[in-house]
Design a protein around this motif. Structure first.
Motif, PDB file in Angstrom:
ATOM      1  N   GLU A 112      12.034 -12.952  54.357  1.00 28.18           N
ATOM      2  CA  GLU A 112      10.613 -12.674  54.158  1.00 28.18           C
ATOM      3  C   GLU A 112      10.119 -11.570  55.098  1.00 28.18           C
ATOM      4  OE1 GLU A 112       8.368 -13.807  52.015  1.00 28.18           O
ATOM      5  OE2 GLU A 112       9.690 -15.184  50.945  1.00 28.18           O
ATOM      6  N   ALA A 113      10.708 -11.514  56.290  1.00 28.52           N
ATOM      7  CA  ALA A 113      10.300 -10.511  57.271  1.00 28.52           C
ATOM      8  C   ALA A 113      10.928  -9.150  57.010  1.00 28.52           C
ATOM      9  CB  ALA A 113      10.674 -10.992  58.677  1.00 28.52           C
ATOM     10  N   GLY A 114      11.841  -9.075  56.057  1.00 31.67           N
ATOM     11  CA  GLY A 114      12.482  -7.808  55.730  1.00 31.67           C
ATOM     12  C   GLY A 114      13.593  -7.415  56.679  1.00 31.67           C
ATOM     13  N   LEU A 115      14.016  -8.349  57.531  1.00 30.23           N
ATOM     14  CA  LEU A 115      15.107  -8.051  58.456  1.00 30.23           C
ATOM     15  C   LEU A 115      16.466  -8.215  57.791  1.00 30.23           C
ATOM     16  CD1 LEU A 115      13.687  -9.665  61.712  1.00 30.23           C
ATOM     17  CD2 LEU A 115      13.946  -7.231  61.204  1.00 30.23           C
ATOM     18  N   LEU A 116      16.486  -8.887  56.643  1.00 34.17           N
ATOM     19  CA  LEU A 116      17.676  -8.984  55.808  1.00 34.17           C
ATOM     20  C   LEU A 116      17.238  -8.756  54.363  1.00 34.17           C
ATOM     21  CD1 LEU A 116      19.493 -12.126  57.317  1.00 34.17           C
ATOM     22  CD2 LEU A 116      20.206  -9.738  57.532  1.00 34.17           C
ATOM     23  N   PRO A 117      18.112  -8.208  53.531  1.00 34.55           N
ATOM     24  CA  PRO A 117      17.733  -7.930  52.141  1.00 34.55           C
ATOM     25  C   PRO A 117      17.896  -9.148  51.236  1.00 34.55           C
ATOM     26  CG  PRO A 117      19.960  -7.151  52.546  1.00 34.55           C
ATOM     27  CD  PRO A 117      19.459  -7.672  53.865  1.00 34.55           C
ATOM     28  N   GLY A 118      17.107  -9.179  50.168  1.00 31.55           N
ATOM     29  CA  GLY A 118      17.249 -10.246  49.193  1.00 31.55           C
ATOM     30  C   GLY A 118      16.135 -11.269  49.276  1.00 31.55           C
ATOM     31  N   ALA A 119      16.301 -12.359  48.533  1.00 32.53           N
ATOM     32  CA  ALA A 119      15.294 -13.419  48.474  1.00 32.53           C
ATOM     33  C   ALA A 119      15.979 -14.740  48.154  1.00 32.53           C
ATOM     34  CB  ALA A 119      14.252 -13.097  47.407  1.00 32.53           C
TER      35      ALA A 119
ATOM     36  N   LYS B 209      25.653  -2.657  47.866  1.00 37.41           N
ATOM     37  CA  LYS B 209      25.580  -2.200  49.255  1.00 37.41           C
ATOM     38  C   LYS B 209      26.101  -3.277  50.209  1.00 37.41           C
ATOM     39  CE  LYS B 209      21.675   0.944  48.541  1.00 37.41           C
ATOM     40  NZ  LYS B 209      20.235   1.188  48.826  1.00 37.41           N
ATOM     41  N   LEU B 210      25.753  -4.531  49.933  1.00 40.73           N
ATOM     42  CA  LEU B 210      26.250  -5.630  50.767  1.00 40.73           C
ATOM     43  C   LEU B 210      27.774  -5.681  50.742  1.00 40.73           C
ATOM     44  CD1 LEU B 210      23.766  -8.527  49.869  1.00 40.73           C
ATOM     45  CD2 LEU B 210      23.842  -7.214  51.995  1.00 40.73           C
ATOM     46  N   ARG B 211      28.337  -5.502  49.565  1.00 41.21           N
ATOM     47  CA  ARG B 211      29.797  -5.506  49.428  1.00 41.21           C
ATOM     48  C   ARG B 211      30.407  -4.286  50.113  1.00 41.21           C
ATOM     49  NH1 ARG B 211      29.637  -6.805  42.943  1.00 41.21           N
ATOM     50  NH2 ARG B 211      29.533  -9.089  43.029  1.00 41.21           N
ATOM     51  N   ASP B 212      29.856  -3.115  49.827  1.00 40.01           N
ATOM     52  CA  ASP B 212      30.423  -1.879  50.363  1.00 40.01           C
ATOM     53  C   ASP B 212      30.337  -1.812  51.888  1.00 40.01           C
ATOM     54  OD1 ASP B 212      30.917  -1.127  47.764  1.00 40.01           O
ATOM     55  OD2 ASP B 212      29.253   0.306  47.631  1.00 40.01           O
ATOM     56  N   ASN B 213      29.273  -2.369  52.439  1.00 36.15           N
ATOM     57  CA  ASN B 213      29.071  -2.309  53.885  1.00 36.15           C
ATOM     58  C   ASN B 213      29.629  -3.521  54.629  1.00 36.15           C
ATOM     59  OD1 ASN B 213      27.661   0.132  53.612  1.00 36.15           O
ATOM     60  ND2 ASN B 213      25.702  -0.925  53.322  1.00 36.15           N
ATOM     61  N   ASP B 214      30.352  -4.385  53.912  1.00 33.29           N
ATOM     62  CA  ASP B 214      30.954  -5.567  54.537  1.00 33.29           C
ATOM     63  C   ASP B 214      29.890  -6.456  55.182  1.00 33.29           C
ATOM     64  OD1 ASP B 214      33.139  -7.199  55.245  1.00 33.29           O
ATOM     65  OD2 ASP B 214      33.340  -6.242  57.202  1.00 33.29           O
ATOM     66  N   GLN B 215      28.766  -6.610  54.481  1.00 35.35           N
ATOM     67  CA  GLN B 215      27.668  -7.410  55.017  1.00 35.35           C
ATOM     68  C   GLN B 215      27.675  -8.852  54.527  1.00 35.35           C
ATOM     69  OE1 GLN B 215      24.780  -3.740  54.279  1.00 35.35           O
ATOM     70  NE2 GLN B 215      23.619  -5.453  55.142  1.00 35.35           N
ATOM     71  N   ILE B 216      28.545  -9.182  53.596  1.00 37.88           N
ATOM     72  CA  ILE B 216      28.662 -10.574  53.147  1.00 37.88           C
ATOM     73  C   ILE B 216      29.590 -11.280  54.130  1.00 37.88           C
ATOM     74  CG2 ILE B 216      29.366 -12.133  51.298  1.00 37.88           C
ATOM     75  CD1 ILE B 216      28.790  -9.820  49.332  1.00 37.88           C
ATOM     76  N   ILE B 217      29.044 -12.217  54.878  1.00 38.15           N
ATOM     77  CA  ILE B 217      29.794 -12.845  55.973  1.00 38.15           C
ATOM     78  C   ILE B 217      30.423 -14.170  55.551  1.00 38.15           C
ATOM     79  CG2 ILE B 217      29.688 -13.554  58.388  1.00 38.15           C
ATOM     80  CD1 ILE B 217      29.055 -10.580  57.809  1.00 38.15           C
TER      81      ILE B 217
ATOM     82  N   LYS C 143      22.805  -4.197  58.084  1.00 38.04           N
ATOM     83  CA  LYS C 143      23.744  -3.074  58.139  1.00 38.04           C
ATOM     84  C   LYS C 143      24.183  -2.788  59.566  1.00 38.04           C
ATOM     85  CE  LYS C 143      24.416   1.589  56.302  1.00 38.04           C
ATOM     86  NZ  LYS C 143      23.763   2.725  55.555  1.00 38.04           N
ATOM     87  N   GLU C 144      23.273  -3.040  60.519  1.00 37.19           N
ATOM     88  CA  GLU C 144      23.595  -2.792  61.937  1.00 37.19           C
ATOM     89  C   GLU C 144      24.418  -3.919  62.543  1.00 37.19           C
ATOM     90  OE1 GLU C 144      20.527  -0.386  60.415  1.00 37.19           O
ATOM     91  OE2 GLU C 144      20.526  -2.590  60.570  1.00 37.19           O
ATOM     92  N   ARG C 145      24.519  -5.053  61.847  1.00 36.98           N
ATOM     93  CA  ARG C 145      25.399  -6.169  62.185  1.00 36.98           C
ATOM     94  C   ARG C 145      24.926  -6.994  63.388  1.00 36.98           C
ATOM     95  NH1 ARG C 145      28.951  -5.063  58.572  1.00 36.98           N
ATOM     96  NH2 ARG C 145      30.289  -6.862  58.938  1.00 36.98           N
ATOM     97  N   ASN C 146      23.661  -6.872  63.768  1.00 38.86           N
ATOM     98  CA  ASN C 146      23.136  -7.675  64.874  1.00 38.86           C
ATOM     99  C   ASN C 146      22.240  -8.819  64.409  1.00 38.86           C
ATOM    100  OD1 ASN C 146      21.202  -5.481  64.239  1.00 38.86           O
ATOM    101  ND2 ASN C 146      19.954  -6.422  65.853  1.00 38.86           N
TER     102      ASN C 146
END
Length: 233
Positions: free
Chosen positions: A96-103, A158-166, A195-198
């Motif tokens: 909701e805060a926009g710090l991660l993508p999706g809903a 983008k999540l897949r390409d950037n290895d963001q699915i943990i 994307k920044e991984r933090n």
């Protein structure tokens, strides 16, 4: 000097003490509670946004908590590179805060789900997962009614390409399938990072899986990873 964890408490939070217990009493880390009206994060090295039903989950899960005074500071903390972990309702708040993508949508079966599940670790390239191995399966509990992660196809790519699915929901052997997808989440997603991984959000509860007496202590691997990273930062 040991790192200090801040556990944010919103009206309606119910996993804040679980998170504090896992950090302070099981992992022997330094932790303190932060009230939702707090605006001073000085001395905090890591922020944990716990699960629960912040503000009763009115409107949408996390929609009101996103406007709490502390969230302005959380956003600045995250944008400056500070590590943040959102669990369950905490994940919803980060979305909701926009710090991660999706809903988050209601679970596909429209029922509250509370049980042990299996997760497959998809990436060890985060401070949250370096103590795990790629493809490793862990067992942790879930407890949510709105855990059906959704995003558009472009963002998913983008999540897949950037290895963001943990983490993905899987069976005990690590097979990712429709049967293992407990809530209907797109691509079986159980946890993602920015994307920044933090910043990482996950629906399952690692803080409730740190003692074998409760069914699993696999959640300790996530906290061990975080503590190891903070020790060398």
């Amino acid at each position: 000097m040991s790192a200090t964890f801040g556990v944010i408490v919103f009206p309606g939070s119910n996993c804040d003490h679980d998170a504090y217990h896992a950090l302070a009493h099981v992992m022997n880390a330094k932790a303190k509670f932060l009230w939702h009206k707090d605006t001073d994060l000085s001395g905090i090295d890591f922020l944990l946004i716990p699960g629960g039903f912040s503000y009763g989950d009115y409107l949408r899960s996390g929609a009101i908590a996103r406007f709490s005074p502390v969230m302005q500071e959380v956003t600045q903390f995250a944008l400056s590179g500070g590590p943040v972990l959102g669990i369950c309702n905490g994940f919803q708040i980060l979305l909701e805060a926009g710090l991660l993508p999706g809903a988050m949508l209601h679970n596909e079966n429209l029922r509250f789900i509370c049980k042990q599940v299996h997760l497959r670790c998809e990436s060890t390239d985060t401070m949250f997962t370096r103590s795990l191995e790629s493809g490793q399966v862990i067992q942790v509990p879930v407890a949510h009614g709105e855990g059906n992660y959704f995003t558009d196809e472009d963002t998913l790519k983008k999540l897949r390409d950037n290895d963001q699915i943990i983490f993905r929901y899987s069976d005990a052997k690590g097979k990712v399938s429709e049967e293992a997808n407990i809530n209907g989440s797109i691509d079986n997603i159980a946890g993602i990072c920015n994307k920044e991984r933090n910043v990482m959000g996950m629906m399952p509860h690692p803080e409730r899986a740190v003692e074998k007496q409760l069914g699993s202590d696999d959640g300790k691997l996530i906290f061990e990873s975080i503590l190891n990273e903070l020790a060398v930062a």
